[in-house]
Design a protein around this motif. Structure first.
Motif, mmCIF file in Angstrom:
data_model
loop_
_atom_site.group_PDB
_atom_site.id
_atom_site.type_symbol
_atom_site.label_atom_id
_atom_site.label_comp_id
_atom_site.label_asym_id
_atom_site.label_seq_id
_atom_site.Cartn_x
_atom_site.Cartn_y
_atom_site.Cartn_z
ATOM 1 N N LEU A 119 0.825 -1.210 0.000
ATOM 2 C CA LEU A 119 0.000 0.000 0.000
ATOM 3 C C LEU A 119 0.855 1.254 0.000
ATOM 4 O O LEU A 119 0.510 2.250 -0.654
ATOM 5 C CB LEU A 119 -0.946 -0.010 1.204
ATOM 6 N N ARG A 120 1.971 1.234 0.723
ATOM 7 C CA ARG A 120 2.874 2.400 0.701
ATOM 8 C C ARG A 120 3.425 2.620 -0.703
ATOM 9 O O ARG A 120 3.489 3.750 -1.187
ATOM 10 C CB ARG A 120 4.022 2.205 1.700
ATOM 11 N N ARG A 121 3.834 1.529 -1.361
ATOM 12 C CA ARG A 121 4.396 1.650 -2.714
ATOM 13 C C ARG A 121 3.355 2.154 -3.708
ATOM 14 O O ARG A 121 3.642 3.034 -4.518
ATOM 15 C CB ARG A 121 4.956 0.308 -3.188
ATOM 16 N N THR A 122 2.162 1.583 -3.654
ATOM 17 C CA THR A 122 1.146 1.982 -4.621
ATOM 18 C C THR A 122 0.682 3.416 -4.378
ATOM 19 O O THR A 122 0.414 4.154 -5.329
ATOM 20 C CB THR A 122 -0.063 1.035 -4.567
ATOM 21 N N LYS A 123 0.623 3.831 -3.116
ATOM 22 C CA LYS A 123 0.236 5.206 -2.818
ATOM 23 C C LYS A 123 1.280 6.182 -3.337
ATOM 24 O O LYS A 123 0.959 7.205 -3.952
ATOM 25 C CB LYS A 123 0.058 5.385 -1.306
ATOM 26 N N ALA A 124 2.555 5.870 -3.096
ATOM 27 C CA ALA A 124 3.632 6.732 -3.584
ATOM 28 C C ALA A 124 3.627 6.792 -5.102
ATOM 29 O O ALA A 124 3.847 7.849 -5.706
ATOM 30 C CB ALA A 124 4.983 6.222 -3.078
ATOM 31 N N LYS A 125 3.361 5.660 -5.739
ATOM 32 C CA LYS A 125 3.340 5.614 -7.203
ATOM 33 C C LYS A 125 2.202 6.455 -7.754
ATOM 34 O O LYS A 125 2.367 7.188 -8.731
ATOM 35 C CB LYS A 125 3.201 4.164 -7.664
ATOM 36 N N LYS A 126 1.025 6.372 -7.129
ATOM 37 C CA LYS A 126 -0.110 7.160 -7.585
ATOM 38 C C LYS A 126 0.170 8.645 -7.437
ATOM 39 O O LYS A 126 -0.133 9.440 -8.324
ATOM 40 C CB LYS A 126 -1.369 6.782 -6.788
ATOM 41 N N GLU A 127 0.748 9.045 -6.309
ATOM 42 C CA GLU A 127 1.046 10.451 -6.096
ATOM 43 C C GLU A 127 2.079 10.940 -7.091
ATOM 44 O O GLU A 127 1.997 12.049 -7.618
ATOM 45 C CB GLU A 127 1.540 10.674 -4.663
ATOM 46 N N GLU A 128 3.069 10.104 -7.357
ATOM 47 C CA GLU A 128 4.129 10.479 -8.281
ATOM 48 C C GLU A 128 3.603 10.608 -9.702
ATOM 49 O O GLU A 128 4.012 11.490 -10.453
ATOM 50 C CB GLU A 128 5.236 9.419 -8.244
ATOM 51 N N GLN A 129 2.674 9.774 -10.093
ATOM 52 C CA GLN A 129 2.227 9.733 -11.473
ATOM 53 C C GLN A 129 0.954 10.528 -11.720
ATOM 54 O O GLN A 129 0.446 10.542 -12.828
ATOM 55 C CB GLN A 129 2.015 8.282 -11.904
ATOM 56 N N ASP A 130 0.442 11.198 -10.712
ATOM 57 C CA ASP A 130 -0.798 11.922 -10.879
ATOM 58 C C ASP A 130 -0.566 13.226 -11.630
ATOM 59 O O ASP A 130 -0.784 13.318 -12.827
ATOM 60 C CB ASP A 130 -1.437 12.176 -9.524
ATOM 61 N N GLU A 131 -0.094 14.248 -10.959
ATOM 62 C CA GLU A 131 0.183 15.501 -11.624
ATOM 63 C C GLU A 131 1.221 16.295 -10.857
ATOM 64 O O GLU A 131 1.434 16.088 -9.656
ATOM 65 C CB GLU A 131 -1.089 16.326 -11.818
ATOM 66 N N ILE A 132 1.893 17.196 -11.564
ATOM 67 C CA ILE A 132 2.867 18.093 -10.961
ATOM 68 C C ILE A 132 2.505 19.514 -11.369
ATOM 69 O O ILE A 132 1.909 19.737 -12.428
ATOM 70 C CB ILE A 132 4.306 17.758 -11.398
ATOM 71 N N SER A 133 2.816 20.466 -10.525
ATOM 72 C CA SER A 133 2.460 21.848 -10.827
ATOM 73 C C SER A 133 3.626 22.770 -10.538
ATOM 74 O O SER A 133 4.415 22.540 -9.611
ATOM 75 C CB SER A 133 1.230 22.271 -10.024
ATOM 76 N N PHE A 134 3.719 23.801 -11.332
ATOM 77 C CA PHE A 134 4.726 24.846 -11.185
ATOM 78 C C PHE A 134 4.006 26.174 -11.351
ATOM 79 O O PHE A 134 3.795 26.648 -12.470
ATOM 80 C CB PHE A 134 5.833 24.701 -12.240
ATOM 81 N N GLY A 135 3.593 26.743 -10.223
ATOM 82 C CA GLY A 135 2.815 27.965 -10.295
ATOM 83 C C GLY A 135 1.503 27.707 -11.014
ATOM 84 O O GLY A 135 0.719 26.837 -10.648
ATOM 85 N N SER A 136 1.243 28.461 -12.080
ATOM 86 C CA SER A 136 -0.012 28.322 -12.831
ATOM 87 C C SER A 136 0.030 27.185 -13.842
ATOM 88 O O SER A 136 -0.978 26.878 -14.477
ATOM 89 C CB SER A 136 -0.329 29.628 -13.557
ATOM 90 N N LEU A 137 1.190 26.541 -13.986
ATOM 91 C CA LEU A 137 1.334 25.451 -14.946
ATOM 92 C C LEU A 137 1.111 24.116 -14.240
ATOM 93 O O LEU A 137 1.828 23.771 -13.302
ATOM 94 C CB LEU A 137 2.723 25.478 -15.582
ATOM 95 N N VAL A 138 0.105 23.348 -14.693
ATOM 96 C CA VAL A 138 -0.227 22.061 -14.091
ATOM 97 C C VAL A 138 -0.127 20.990 -15.169
ATOM 98 O O VAL A 138 -0.756 21.087 -16.223
ATOM 99 C CB VAL A 138 -1.646 22.060 -13.485
ATOM 100 N N ILE A 139 0.674 19.951 -14.887
ATOM 101 C CA ILE A 139 0.895 18.871 -15.843
ATOM 102 C C ILE A 139 0.315 17.591 -15.260
ATOM 103 O O ILE A 139 0.801 17.092 -14.244
ATOM 104 C CB ILE A 139 2.395 18.678 -16.128
ATOM 105 N N ASN A 140 -0.730 17.060 -15.881
ATOM 106 C CA ASN A 140 -1.332 15.808 -15.438
ATOM 107 C C ASN A 140 -0.673 14.672 -16.202
ATOM 108 O O ASN A 140 -0.855 14.544 -17.419
ATOM 109 C CB ASN A 140 -2.845 15.807 -15.674
ATOM 110 N N LEU A 141 0.092 13.848 -15.487
ATOM 111 C CA LEU A 141 0.873 12.800 -16.119
ATOM 112 C C LEU A 141 0.039 11.577 -16.475
ATOM 113 O O LEU A 141 0.487 10.736 -17.262
ATOM 114 C CB LEU A 141 2.030 12.393 -15.200
ATOM 115 N N VAL A 142 -1.151 11.468 -15.912
ATOM 116 C CA VAL A 142 -2.029 10.336 -16.199
ATOM 117 C C VAL A 142 -2.867 10.622 -17.443
ATOM 118 O O VAL A 142 -2.949 9.804 -18.359
ATOM 119 C CB VAL A 142 -2.931 10.025 -14.991
ATOM 120 N N ARG A 143 -3.490 11.804 -17.479
ATOM 121 C CA ARG A 143 -4.373 12.149 -18.600
ATOM 122 C C ARG A 143 -3.629 12.814 -19.751
ATOM 123 O O ARG A 143 -4.229 13.109 -20.781
ATOM 124 C CB ARG A 143 -5.492 13.077 -18.110
#
Length: 244
Positions: A119-143
């Motif tokens: 569960l720790r691994r899968t949670k970390a993986k989901k958080e890592e692969q979800d999205e990243i943001s830099f100010g107003s720029l949001v990158i969704n790595l899944v979609r």
């Protein structure tokens, strides 16, 4: 681990009750099933966080359950339990998409430890692969979506891949040759100007002033890097060159 749910699947009721008792003592919500079809129905209805799945169950064995889940795109975490203990069965389970395995007989303490680790691994993986943001720029790595100030930015596939690679490694310097090989492949017949063209188009879409980029920076004589700092000052991260 409170509020997380686990489905226990085994055709032996006493084993199901033993595992359930120990999981509930750790704060997990527990669902139960006693055959393969019942397991699939329970997963569809309750969407558990993890499944403890015995291989030798009626109607559909554990291998077939995992195979069907992955074919349907369901990424629920799965720990296979097998009494066989043969290496080939463990390898097959992992290749089909199981996250871990445990051999019978197992201690409840070992099983709980494996449940928590997966569960720790899968949670970390989901958080890592979800999205990243830099100010107003949001990158969704899944979609594979990029938004700037909430507005969807239309990127071509290679533009998205280029942005993703650089934005997930902020401050790292990428040579043009490295980017060409990573995104277009060794057999690509073009040259590094392809990278420059895509970088120019990408800047036009995400930079406020493409002629003076603040995020997609040129490192003269080397290549490019993704730069971000909340205060607009020089990035505090030390640049790391990537070998060609």
């Amino acid at each position: 681990m409170a509020n997380e749910s686990v489905l226990v699947v085994d055709d032996e009721a006493n084993i199901v009750e033993l595992i359930t008792y120990n999981l509930e003592n750790e704060g997990f919500k527990v669902f139960k099933a006693y055959n393969g079809k019942g397991a699939l129905e329970c997963i569809a209805q309750n969407n558990p966080d993890l499944v403890i799945l015995d291989v030798m169950i009626p109607q559909m064995n554990g291998f077939d359950v995992v195979k069907q889940l992955r074919q349907e795109g369901n990424k629920v975490a799965v720990i296979l339990a097998t009494a066989k203990g043969e290496e080939i069965d463990k390898i097959l389970g992992l290749e089909l998409g199981a996250d871990d395995y445990v051999s019978k007989p197992f201690s409840p303490r070992e099983l709980i430890a494996r449940v928590k680790a997966v569960l720790r691994r899968t949670k970390a993986k989901k958080e890592e692969q979800d999205e990243i943001s830099f100010g107003s720029l949001v990158i969704n790595l899944v979609r594979h979506e990029v938004r700037k100030e909430g507005v969807l930015v239309e990127l071509k596939p290679k533009e998205f891949e280029l942005l993703k690679l650089m934005a997930t490694n902020p401050g790292k310097v990428f040579s043009r040759d490295y980017l060409l090989e990573q995104l277009w492949g060794y057999d690509y017949m073009g040259d590094t100007r392809t990278v420059d063209v895509h970088m120019r188009r990408l800047r036009q879409k995400i930079e406020d002033n493409p002629s003076e980029p603040r995020q997609l920076k040129t490192v003269h004589g080397v290549g490019y890097k993704f730069h971000y700092d909340e205060d607009g000052d020089a990035a505090s991260r030390r640049d790391r060159a990537v070998d060609e």
